[in-house]
Design a protein around this motif. Sequence first.
Motif, PDB file in Angstrom:
ATOM      1  N   GLU A   1       0.967  -1.329   0.235  1.00  0.00           N
ATOM      2  CA  GLU A   1       0.092   0.248   0.453  1.00  0.00           C
ATOM      3  C   GLU A   1       0.554   1.147  -0.294  1.00  0.00           C
ATOM      4  O   GLU A   1       0.068   2.470  -0.507  1.00  0.00           O
ATOM      5  CB  GLU A   1      -1.183   0.085   1.189  1.00  0.00           C
ATOM      6  N   SER A   2       1.811   1.084   0.465  1.00  0.00           N
ATOM      7  CA  SER A   2       2.509   2.315   0.503  1.00  0.00           C
ATOM      8  C   SER A   2       3.720   2.859  -0.492  1.00  0.00           C
ATOM      9  O   SER A   2       3.815   4.236  -1.158  1.00  0.00           O
ATOM     10  CB  SER A   2       3.815   2.188   1.560  1.00  0.00           C
TER      11      SER A   2
ATOM     12  N   SER B   1       1.628   5.400  -1.926  1.00  0.00           N
ATOM     13  CA  SER B   1       1.285   6.916  -1.187  1.00  0.00           C
ATOM     14  C   SER B   1       2.109   7.561  -2.649  1.00  0.00           C
ATOM     15  O   SER B   1       3.773   7.478  -2.426  1.00  0.00           O
ATOM     16  CB  SER B   1       2.131   6.789  -0.532  1.00  0.00           C
ATOM     17  N   LYS B   2       1.752   8.862  -2.724  1.00  0.00           N
ATOM     18  CA  LYS B   2       2.447   9.583  -3.109  1.00  0.00           C
ATOM     19  C   LYS B   2       4.011  10.517  -2.280  1.00  0.00           C
ATOM     20  O   LYS B   2       4.898  10.345  -2.546  1.00  0.00           O
ATOM     21  CB  LYS B   2       1.491  10.978  -3.660  1.00  0.00           C
ATOM     22  N   GLU B   3       3.780  10.716  -0.544  1.00  0.00           N
ATOM     23  CA  GLU B   3       4.414  10.905  -0.493  1.00  0.00           C
ATOM     24  C   GLU B   3       5.340   9.960   0.479  1.00  0.00           C
ATOM     25  O   GLU B   3       6.546  10.075   0.473  1.00  0.00           O
ATOM     26  CB  GLU B   3       4.273  11.514   1.248  1.00  0.00           C
ATOM     27  N   PHE B   4       5.127   8.674   0.448  1.00  0.00           N
ATOM     28  CA  PHE B   4       6.125   7.700   0.752  1.00  0.00           C
ATOM     29  C   PHE B   4       7.319   8.031  -0.765  1.00  0.00           C
ATOM     30  O   PHE B   4       8.070   7.498  -0.078  1.00  0.00           O
ATOM     31  CB  PHE B   4       5.318   6.605   0.950  1.00  0.00           C
ATOM     32  N   THR B   5       6.443   7.165  -1.619  1.00  0.00           N
ATOM     33  CA  THR B   5       7.566   7.134  -2.624  1.00  0.00           C
ATOM     34  C   THR B   5       8.232   8.952  -2.706  1.00  0.00           C
ATOM     35  O   THR B   5       9.928   8.143  -2.670  1.00  0.00           O
ATOM     36  CB  THR B   5       6.710   6.735  -4.104  1.00  0.00           C
ATOM     37  N   ALA B   6       7.632   9.082  -2.874  1.00  0.00           N
ATOM     38  CA  ALA B   6       8.891  10.988  -3.049  1.00  0.00           C
ATOM     39  C   ALA B   6       9.714  10.256  -1.966  1.00  0.00           C
ATOM     40  O   ALA B   6      10.571  11.239  -2.860  1.00  0.00           O
ATOM     41  CB  ALA B   6       8.056  11.701  -3.110  1.00  0.00           C
TER      42      ALA B   6
END
Length: 863
Positions: free
Chosen positions: A465-466, A469-474
Amino acid sequence: MRKKAILCNVKVIVALVLFLVGPISVFSQKNKKKENDTEIAKDSTFSKKGKKYNDLVKKGTVKKGLFNIIQVKTDVYFEIQDSLFEREFLIVNKLSQVPFQVNDFGFNKGMNYENKVITFYKDTVAKKVWVKSYLPKVSSPKEDAITASVKDNFSESIIEVFDIETKNNDSTSVVIKVNKIFDGKQKSFNDVLSNIEFGGSVLSNLSYIESLKAFPKNVVVKSQLTTSVSEGGPALSVTLGVTSNIVLLDKVPMKPRFSDKRIGFFTEKHWYFADAQQAMVEKELITRWRLEPKKEDEERYLKGELVEPKKPIVYYIDPSTPKQWRKYIIDGVHDWQVTFEKAGFKNAIIAKEPTEADLDFDIDDVRYSVITYAASQKSNAMGPSVVDPRSGEIIEADIIWWHNVMTSLQSWMRIQTGPIDPKARGNTFSDEHMGEAIRFVSSHEVGHTFGLKHNMGASFAYDVESLRSKEFTAKMGGTAPSIMDYARYNYVAQPEDNVTAITPKIGEYDKYAIEWGYRWYSNNDNERLKLNAIIASHQNDPIYFYGEQQGEVVDPRSQSEDLGNDAVKASEYGLKNLKRVVDNILDWTYDKDQSYYETAKLYIGTIGQWQLYNRHVLNNIGGIYLNVTVHGDNKQSYVPVPAAMQKRAADYLVKNAITIPQWLFFNPILDKTNPLKDSPLGPYEYTPYTLARELQCGILNDLLGDDRLLRMTENELYQRNGTKEKVFTVNELFKKLHQQIFAPTILNKSLTILERMTQKNYVDILIVSTNKIFEKTDPKKTVDLHTLSMPQLCTYMQDGEMIRNINQYSLKRVTEVTSDKKGELGKVLQLLKSKKNTGDESTQNHYTDLIQRIEKALSNTTF
């Protein structure tokens, strides 16, 4: 049949000879000859030849260096200084030119195909120079009694001899004629044909020495060697350009660093003998560059300050590399700077194009590490290194970059990211978009030249699920914690997630691995304890997990091309995106007045990606998490994949693989083209029924493989800590498959063509695998079934890399697998006999056929 290059898994001769402190190699204790040069001078024959040296120099040309090279017309001589006798040299042989036929076999310029350690010995009595070679793999303490035995049991071998032609004027060197070792007459220094699996011999009348160079620590000799090849047709002349480097090795090898299975470095094996032992000790030395601070910076370095290394690692870009890609390849190298800063070094690596200042630059010169660009149809890249086998020191890197690697990159990006990235949809990408992909491949291959192995377990660290996530991958900057994984592009993220960081990048594991391999310690430091402390500080964090590459996948965490910690969930997301690709293939590949070649290629690529997801899921069934454990870490070495995960995996396969997806194999694309795969004989089209049948058969064959079922049986027998935790059994697997595959039969329905196909595949796999258990053949031999896979890079690295091998091959005839498979065949037979008169004519014919097959198989089984 196309021959495979053995260059792809480049392993240089073997381990350490001399340790900086402590045990040393017995081969450093070479017998010193009592004769000296004055004895040569006293010899009347040599006195007469005294003029010959001056005559050679006068008539020929002299190139001064490690050996002075004297060339008189076509005759080539080496002048060897006395100080170089009994020193150790490394011969490094490379391809420098190949004709079309050899290129087509997968061999290209820049490939290193042979290396060996040699030593020259001067024999003043026989007036000869002997050349000996050995494997620098064994050491013992100089003062120990066992050293004499080690010397006799691991001795050198004579590989060549030369007549001493003359000596120089002050009797400090001798001259030998060396034509025979470079023009193909002798194989002692260069056996190119055997090493590239051509065999045969060099045609000396069609071969010659092309050029010679001499430098302070190496000589470079280029030759044109011709052979004759005949494979059922007329003889064909094949000429290879080869380059032989003879490199002087340091008297004192680099201090080695011993490997740890919890972190992934390439290694050289070494054996240690000592009087105090009760058994020989085998250790593995990691391969790495000699990176150390300057003497004046050592104190600052040890205090934690970043310092520049005494000698940085430098990579040169092949001048034949297309200009638009050079920047991206260089950037891919420089991306590793941050990892070496973690090890305490700044400006440790440099990538650059050769300039006019590099007067002696030569791609084939072992002094230069070059990213060589190969004009070839091969879609690959690889990053091996030349290693000093005495210590594991990397001397030079040989990165080969095949031109057509971009075809693989484009295929991955279109299929895996097309649904979420409009830039990845067309038949041709912008230079910028392709350049970023080239940068990623550059980083991966350069990582290998630092000594890093593939870490196929890195991607398991991220929750599926991560990855949405735009925030996690960034924040993480990539699809896995290591660029050395085969974690390609983010196929999990959905269009609505707006994820933009979708390309593999340098990760936390890479920084950790480089720190462990390259942090410098002074001689007084307890290096082993400090290295163990680095691992111990990260051992419970999955980001730093190392999962070795496997042949047959036993540990599903360490798989090629997968993403995330849940293969079922990741593959379900992947299928959603794959459906979007299929819906758009005709639009994405549209090119007015052009054939449907690009459409057909993209189509077969999507089918290959579907099969990839199937295998990611399948390997969880009967899977075992293989942990590298040490005393005191309180970890389990073998942990079965949880039963719930195995059941979910079986449900996924029943739904998405064993039940052939109509959207993938039967859709409007077939009105225009079939799936198409390039082959040596040209484009090869697959009909959807044939391809679906073969791929489904492959999945069933692997799913019901003996080794997988035996692991499931083992897990059922041995439950951890005596608990009665749930396990997924072989009988449960067969029950699930039986209920799905024969569901329409149980309901007395007429079967569709695909339903009949599935039943035939299932029964055939059970019959074939059961019968093969009783065949008197190699127990490791399996059914050869066609498989379709996505293109991969670094395929050379896969050979020989499987270390954890769970042995399930013994006495299969009397295991539970035999009973389970025959039991399932009996149940199928009983069902079919009760339903043989149901359904339409095709269905009844199908049942009759299966009944006859099963009865024959069961009656023919020999006990």
